[in-house]
Design a protein around this motif. Structure first.
Motif, PDB file in Angstrom:
ATOM      1  N   ASP A 178     -40.932  14.344  -6.395  1.00  0.00           N
ATOM      2  CA  ASP A 178     -40.710  13.866  -7.764  1.00  0.00           C
ATOM      3  C   ASP A 178     -39.859  14.861  -8.548  1.00  0.00           C
ATOM      4  O   ASP A 178     -38.948  14.476  -9.281  1.00  0.00           O
ATOM      5  CB  ASP A 178     -42.032  13.634  -8.501  1.00  0.00           C
ATOM      6  CG  ASP A 178     -42.799  12.441  -7.956  1.00  0.00           C
ATOM      7  OD1 ASP A 178     -42.169  11.542  -7.355  1.00  0.00           O
ATOM      8  OD2 ASP A 178     -44.042  12.406  -8.122  1.00  0.00           O
ATOM      9  N   GLU A 235     -36.250  14.717  -7.236  1.00  0.00           N
ATOM     10  CA  GLU A 235     -35.582  13.495  -7.671  1.00  0.00           C
ATOM     11  C   GLU A 235     -35.201  13.571  -9.150  1.00  0.00           C
ATOM     12  O   GLU A 235     -34.092  13.209  -9.540  1.00  0.00           O
ATOM     13  CB  GLU A 235     -36.488  12.288  -7.427  1.00  0.00           C
ATOM     14  CG  GLU A 235     -35.826  10.974  -7.746  1.00  0.00           C
ATOM     15  CD  GLU A 235     -36.719   9.789  -7.411  1.00  0.00           C
ATOM     16  OE1 GLU A 235     -36.744   8.842  -8.219  1.00  0.00           O
ATOM     17  OE2 GLU A 235     -37.378   9.818  -6.359  1.00  0.00           O
ATOM     18  N   GLU A 236     -36.122  14.078  -9.961  1.00  0.00           N
ATOM     19  CA  GLU A 236     -35.839  14.239 -11.387  1.00  0.00           C
ATOM     20  C   GLU A 236     -34.696  15.235 -11.597  1.00  0.00           C
ATOM     21  O   GLU A 236     -33.783  14.997 -12.393  1.00  0.00           O
ATOM     22  CB  GLU A 236     -37.085  14.711 -12.136  1.00  0.00           C
ATOM     23  CG  GLU A 236     -36.883  14.824 -13.625  1.00  0.00           C
ATOM     24  CD  GLU A 236     -38.141  15.251 -14.376  1.00  0.00           C
ATOM     25  OE1 GLU A 236     -38.060  15.321 -15.617  1.00  0.00           O
ATOM     26  OE2 GLU A 236     -39.180  15.535 -13.747  1.00  0.00           O
ATOM     27  N   ASP A 276     -31.356  13.661 -10.682  1.00  0.00           N
ATOM     28  CA  ASP A 276     -30.906  12.747 -11.738  1.00  0.00           C
ATOM     29  C   ASP A 276     -30.286  13.524 -12.903  1.00  0.00           C
ATOM     30  O   ASP A 276     -29.255  13.120 -13.456  1.00  0.00           O
ATOM     31  CB  ASP A 276     -32.059  11.891 -12.253  1.00  0.00           C
ATOM     32  CG  ASP A 276     -32.506  10.831 -11.250  1.00  0.00           C
ATOM     33  OD1 ASP A 276     -31.751  10.552 -10.285  1.00  0.00           O
ATOM     34  OD2 ASP A 276     -33.621  10.284 -11.424  1.00  0.00           O
ATOM     35  N   GLU A 305     -28.318  16.867  -1.341  1.00  0.00           N
ATOM     36  CA  GLU A 305     -29.745  16.685  -1.088  1.00  0.00           C
ATOM     37  C   GLU A 305     -30.251  17.509   0.090  1.00  0.00           C
ATOM     38  O   GLU A 305     -31.430  17.841   0.148  1.00  0.00           O
ATOM     39  CB  GLU A 305     -30.045  15.208  -0.860  1.00  0.00           C
ATOM     40  CG  GLU A 305     -29.877  14.382  -2.117  1.00  0.00           C
ATOM     41  CD  GLU A 305     -30.220  12.923  -1.912  1.00  0.00           C
ATOM     42  OE1 GLU A 305     -30.819  12.570  -0.867  1.00  0.00           O
ATOM     43  OE2 GLU A 305     -29.889  12.136  -2.805  1.00  0.00           O
TER      44      GLU A 305
END
Length: 127
Positions: free
Chosen positions: A76, A79-80, A83, A94
């Motif tokens: 999480d 991913e945050e 973004d 990644e």
């Protein structure tokens, strides 16, 4: 404020900046040590790497997110962060959590500034 006073303030500010940013040759690359401090109290660093076509890769070398989640277990958070990085106009690898942007010499200083500010902001995600 008088123009002469404004000139003195500008001069003192530029002097401070020159004294507090270090450009260190590291092989073919340049390490940039900035005076900015992240949420954990450590200085922010970034790298300048020369590309084959004459452009420059401005990167955190994956260090920012590694400090936040060394094992890359918090998906999480990653991913945050990705973004936020992409929203700020940077690329995100990644595989190694590297934040970077390819720029020309003319845009290098602005990109270095933007990257270091982004790095500081990201350190507050996990704090």
């Amino acid at each position: 404020m008088e123009k002469s006073e404004l000139k003195l303030i500008k001069h003192a500010s530029f002097d401070w900046l020159k004294q507090n940013i270090q450009f260190i040759q590291a092989g073919e690359d340049i390490e940039v040590a900035t005076p900015l401090i992240g949420a954990y109290g450590d200085l922010v660093y970034c790298w300048i790497e020369k590309e084959k076509d004459g452009a420059y890769r401005i990167t955190d070398d994956g260090g920012t997110l590694f400090k936040l989640d060394p094992a890359q277990e918090n998906l999480d958070l990653l991913e945050e962060a990705a973004d936020i990085v992409i929203g700020a106009g940077f690329e995100f690898d990644e595989d190694n959590s590297e934040i970077y942007q390819i720029v020309d010499l003319e845009n290098m200083a602005q990109t270095l500034s933007d990257l270091t500010q982004l790095q500081v902001a990201l350190t507050y995600l996990a704090s």
